[in-house]
Write an enzyme that holds these catalytic residues in place. Sequence first.
Site, PDB file in Angstrom:
ATOM      1  N   ARG A 164       0.825  -1.217   0.000  1.00 42.25           N
ATOM      2  CA  ARG A 164       0.000   0.000   0.000  1.00 42.25           C
ATOM      3  C   ARG A 164       0.853   1.259   0.000  1.00 42.25           C
ATOM      4  O   ARG A 164       0.424   2.310  -0.478  1.00 42.25           O
ATOM      5  CB  ARG A 164      -0.990  -0.010   1.175  1.00 42.25           C
ATOM      6  CG  ARG A 164      -2.112  -1.019   0.999  1.00 42.25           C
ATOM      7  CD  ARG A 164      -3.056  -1.017   2.183  1.00 42.25           C
ATOM      8  NE  ARG A 164      -2.458  -1.470   3.409  1.00 42.25           N
ATOM      9  CZ  ARG A 164      -2.295  -2.747   3.750  1.00 42.25           C
ATOM     10  NH1 ARG A 164      -2.729  -3.703   2.951  1.00 42.25           N
ATOM     11  NH2 ARG A 164      -1.709  -3.084   4.881  1.00 42.25           N
ATOM     12  N   GLU A 187       5.422 -10.893  15.256  1.00 45.44           N
ATOM     13  CA  GLU A 187       4.939 -11.558  16.465  1.00 45.44           C
ATOM     14  C   GLU A 187       5.170 -13.078  16.355  1.00 45.44           C
ATOM     15  O   GLU A 187       5.640 -13.722  17.286  1.00 45.44           O
ATOM     16  CB  GLU A 187       3.447 -11.253  16.645  1.00 45.44           C
ATOM     17  CG  GLU A 187       2.949 -11.591  18.028  1.00 45.44           C
ATOM     18  CD  GLU A 187       1.475 -11.233  18.178  1.00 45.44           C
ATOM     19  OE1 GLU A 187       0.909 -10.619  17.258  1.00 45.44           O
ATOM     20  OE2 GLU A 187       0.907 -11.597  19.223  1.00 45.44           O
TER      21      GLU A 187
END
Length: 185
Positions: A73, A110
Amino acid sequence: MTDGLTVSFMTEVTARDLSAAIRNIPDFPKPGIQFKDITPVLADARLFAGSIDLLIANISPGSLDAVVGIDARGFIFAAAAAYKLGCGFVPVRKKGKLPFQTYEETYDLEYGSNTVAIHVDALKPGSRVLLVDDLLATGGTAIAAAKLLKRIGAELVGISFLIELSFLNGRDRLKGLPVRSLVIY
Ligand code: AMP
C-alpha cells in the site's frame, strides 16, 4: 471542479477528513487485528490528492532524488508523492519479488519473520529520499527499510505515514528519524 484540463478542489483536506474515511475492519486478516482500510481514501479524488499533499507538506519539489515506497500500500502513496515532487520512485519489496541483485533486511514479527529488499543500484550514495508507507504499527517494517537505505548510502530526510497506531510505540523504535503521521490512533 474541472475545466477539462486541470482538476482542483474547493476545500483543503484535513487529517480529520482522512480519519473519517478510514475504515476499521475488526479481526482482519486474523482475530484480534483492527485492520485500517485506506481504500475509501484512495477512491475519493479529493481525499487521495489531499492525503498526498499532507504526506509531503513542507517538502519542496526538486529537493529530493526519490520517494521510497514500502510494499504494497505504500507504493500507492509514494508513487503519487514522487510525481508531485518531481523525483523518482523506488520500491522496497517483499523478498523474492525484485528481479535484479538486492540488499535484504529481515525483521521479527509476532510469529516468525519478514524480509524486505531493495535493488542494489536503486539509489546513488548520497541520494536524498523520503520513505512512505500507509501505516506505522510496531515500526519493524520501517526500520528494516531505513536499514536498506543506510546500506545503499542514501540520506533519509523523512518518513511519512498516513496512519500511526501509537499504542504499538513504533515511533519510539524510529527514534532519531524524522517521522510524520497524519492520523494517529
Ligand atoms: P509494522 O512493521 O508493525 O510497523 O507494520 C507496518 C506494516 O504492516 C505496514 O506496511 C502496514 O501496511 C501493515 N499493517 C500493520 N498493522 C496494520 C493494521 N492494523 N491495518 C493495516 N495495515 C497494517
